[in-house]
Design a protein around this motif. Structure first.
Motif, PDB file in Angstrom:
ATOM      1  N   UNK A 247       0.925  -1.172   0.029  1.00  0.00           N
ATOM      2  CA  UNK A 247       0.005  -0.043   0.183  1.00  0.00           C
ATOM      3  C   UNK A 247       0.955   1.323  -0.193  1.00  0.00           C
ATOM      4  N   UNK A 248       1.926   1.451   0.677  1.00  0.00           N
ATOM      5  CA  UNK A 248       2.784   2.432   0.934  1.00  0.00           C
ATOM      6  C   UNK A 248       3.470   2.620  -0.807  1.00  0.00           C
ATOM      7  N   UNK A 249       3.728   1.489  -1.538  1.00  0.00           N
ATOM      8  CA  UNK A 249       4.164   1.725  -2.654  1.00  0.00           C
ATOM      9  C   UNK A 249       2.968   2.313  -3.849  1.00  0.00           C
ATOM     10  N   UNK A 250       1.869   1.840  -3.407  1.00  0.00           N
ATOM     11  CA  UNK A 250       0.856   1.903  -4.205  1.00  0.00           C
ATOM     12  C   UNK A 250       0.410   3.876  -3.970  1.00  0.00           C
ATOM     13  N   UNK A 251       0.366   4.016  -2.942  1.00  0.00           N
ATOM     14  CA  UNK A 251      -0.031   5.503  -2.607  1.00  0.00           C
ATOM     15  C   UNK A 251       1.007   6.494  -3.366  1.00  0.00           C
ATOM     16  N   UNK A 252       2.344   5.930  -3.363  1.00  0.00           N
ATOM     17  CA  UNK A 252       3.112   7.112  -3.807  1.00  0.00           C
ATOM     18  C   UNK A 252       3.128   6.923  -5.525  1.00  0.00           C
ATOM     19  N   UNK A 253       2.154   6.239  -6.218  1.00  0.00           N
ATOM     20  CA  UNK A 253       2.103   6.064  -7.566  1.00  0.00           C
ATOM     21  C   UNK A 253       3.075   5.063  -8.114  1.00  0.00           C
ATOM     22  N   UNK A 254       3.801   4.223  -7.188  1.00  0.00           N
ATOM     23  CA  UNK A 254       4.444   3.027  -7.865  1.00  0.00           C
ATOM     24  C   UNK A 254       3.998   1.659  -7.428  1.00  0.00           C
ATOM     25  N   UNK A 255       2.941   1.316  -7.746  1.00  0.00           N
ATOM     26  CA  UNK A 255       2.616  -0.021  -7.310  1.00  0.00           C
ATOM     27  C   UNK A 255       3.292  -1.127  -7.626  1.00  0.00           C
ATOM     28  N   UNK A 256       3.405  -2.183  -6.873  1.00  0.00           N
ATOM     29  CA  UNK A 256       4.356  -3.330  -7.089  1.00  0.00           C
ATOM     30  C   UNK A 256       3.853  -4.347  -8.189  1.00  0.00           C
ATOM     31  N   UNK A 257       4.800  -4.786  -9.107  1.00  0.00           N
ATOM     32  CA  UNK A 257       4.422  -5.607 -10.439  1.00  0.00           C
ATOM     33  C   UNK A 257       3.565  -6.749  -9.988  1.00  0.00           C
ATOM     34  N   UNK A 258       2.472  -6.951 -10.639  1.00  0.00           N
ATOM     35  CA  UNK A 258       1.584  -8.204 -10.575  1.00  0.00           C
ATOM     36  C   UNK A 258       0.761  -8.101  -9.158  1.00  0.00           C
ATOM     37  N   UNK A 259       0.829  -6.956  -8.466  1.00  0.00           N
ATOM     38  CA  UNK A 259      -0.266  -7.175  -7.234  1.00  0.00           C
ATOM     39  C   UNK A 259      -1.677  -6.886  -7.715  1.00  0.00           C
ATOM     40  N   UNK A 260      -2.259  -8.303  -7.373  1.00  0.00           N
ATOM     41  CA  UNK A 260      -3.565  -8.450  -7.611  1.00  0.00           C
ATOM     42  C   UNK A 260      -4.578  -7.556  -7.077  1.00  0.00           C
ATOM     43  N   UNK A 261      -4.262  -6.993  -5.772  1.00  0.00           N
ATOM     44  CA  UNK A 261      -5.147  -5.939  -4.828  1.00  0.00           C
ATOM     45  C   UNK A 261      -4.595  -4.611  -5.139  1.00  0.00           C
ATOM     46  N   UNK A 262      -3.573  -4.322  -5.430  1.00  0.00           N
ATOM     47  CA  UNK A 262      -3.261  -2.734  -5.210  1.00  0.00           C
ATOM     48  C   UNK A 262      -2.130  -2.327  -6.584  1.00  0.00           C
ATOM     49  N   UNK A 263      -2.382  -3.453  -7.496  1.00  0.00           N
ATOM     50  CA  UNK A 263      -1.565  -3.032  -8.749  1.00  0.00           C
ATOM     51  C   UNK A 263      -2.206  -2.064  -9.813  1.00  0.00           C
TER      52      UNK A 263
END
Length: 318
Positions: A247-263
């Motif tokens: 979530x911390x990656x997603x909120x900064x506009x950099x979601x983790x590769x192949x994240x089914x929930x936050x990608x």
């Protein structure tokens, strides 16, 4: 004809390793194959006693307690492990460190740490099949099902208590590697957004940023490698909230590769075209003090070949 397999009354003397444990949890591990409901029923009826007295499930064991367990007939059904022998055999190869106190394993992605949530067979069940003589095997901490990497399992109650204390005192250091969307700025070294669990109407649980009602959370980041459309980063979670790094990656506009929930759909499609079939989040190393020797230990888990292959296909940014 005499039935030699007739169950007998059992007496167990509690030792210091099991002191402080709830009796229901202790019995679940000791009476393998006995359903939880039956254990509660036996306690309620006084079929299981401590020092000749009835006891409640929440009773905490004391050193030298004597447990009397009435005869229990447990069905000797085949363990579900048989269909998972390949999983169990593969786990042996993933053990990074083992002694008489603990096991550190490179957990495969896609494997839940515990059976449940639609899976009857998780990592801990596989480890118990792998080490049938181990008196106890308990998770020291957790990893999400889709995250791979260093996971510590205690083989003794004293080791579990010691490592839990280290986690509380924040002397355990866990470093993760993640491949994220876009160019992560080298100046972005800390994210501290409050996080709150949120249940969707579908029943799915997600974690959202909530700086008012959420739990205080902090992750520290370092850029390892910039690629053309992605960045390999190192994440150090100071706190240990559910899905914190994701979530911390997603909120900064950099979601983790192949994240089914936050990608991010387009980024994930591009990564899948390069052969990535799993969340690119890996617990690369863990550092802690050994519970017995008191030596500081750092254990590293290599990336699985599919993640290495994905990185090789990415074009390094200038």
């Amino acid at each position: 004809m005499n039935d030699t397999t007739k169950p007998q009354v059992r007496f167990i003397t509690v030792d210091s390793e099991d002191e402080g444990q709830r009796i229901d949890n202790y019995l679940l591990k000791t009476l393998k194959g006995v359903p939880k409901s039956m254990i509660y029923r036996l306690l309620r009826k006084g079929e299981i006693r401590v020092n000749k007295k009835r006891t409640k499930p929440e009773y905490k064991l004391v050193n030298e307690d004597i447990l009397r367990i009435a005869p229990i007939r447990v069905s000797e059904e085949a363990d579900p492990v048989s269909t998972q022998l390949n999983v169990v055999a593969n786990l042996e190869k993933q053990i990074l460190f083992e002694d008489d106190r603990l096991i550190v394993i490179n957990k495969p992605s896609g494997m839940a740490v515990h059976g449940g949530s639609g899976m009857s067979f998780g990592l801990i069940e596989a480890l118990r099949a792998l080490r049938p003589d181990a008196r106890m095997l308990e998770l020291v901490h957790r990893l999400d099902r889709d995250t791979s990497g260093c996971l510590v399992v205690a083989k003794k109650r004293s080791a579990l208590r010691n490592l839990h204390e280290q986690l509380r005192n924040k002397t355990v250091q866990k470093f993760y590697h993640a491949l994220v969307k876009g160019r992560w700025s080298a100046k972005l070294t800390k994210v501290s957004e409050g996080l709150r669990k949120n249940d969707l109407k579908s029943g799915e649980r997600v974690v959202i940023v909530d700086n008012v009602n959420g739990k205080e959370s902090e992750t520290r980041f370092k850029v390892l490698q910039h690629f053309q459309d992605a960045t390999l980063i190192r994440a150090f979670p100071v706190t240990g909230r559910t899905h914190q790094i994701r979530v911390h990656c997603q909120v900064k506009g950099h979601p983790i590769a192949c994240d089914s929930k936050y990608g991010h759909t387009d980024f994930d499609a591009h990564m899948k075209s390069l052969g990535l079939k799993r969340l690119f989040l890996h617990a690369a190393s863990i550092e802690f003090t050994h519970p017995l020797t008191e030596q500081r230990m750092k254990i590293e888990a290599p990336l699985e070949p599919s993640l290495e292959k994905c990185l090789k296909q990415l074009t390094k940014a200038k």
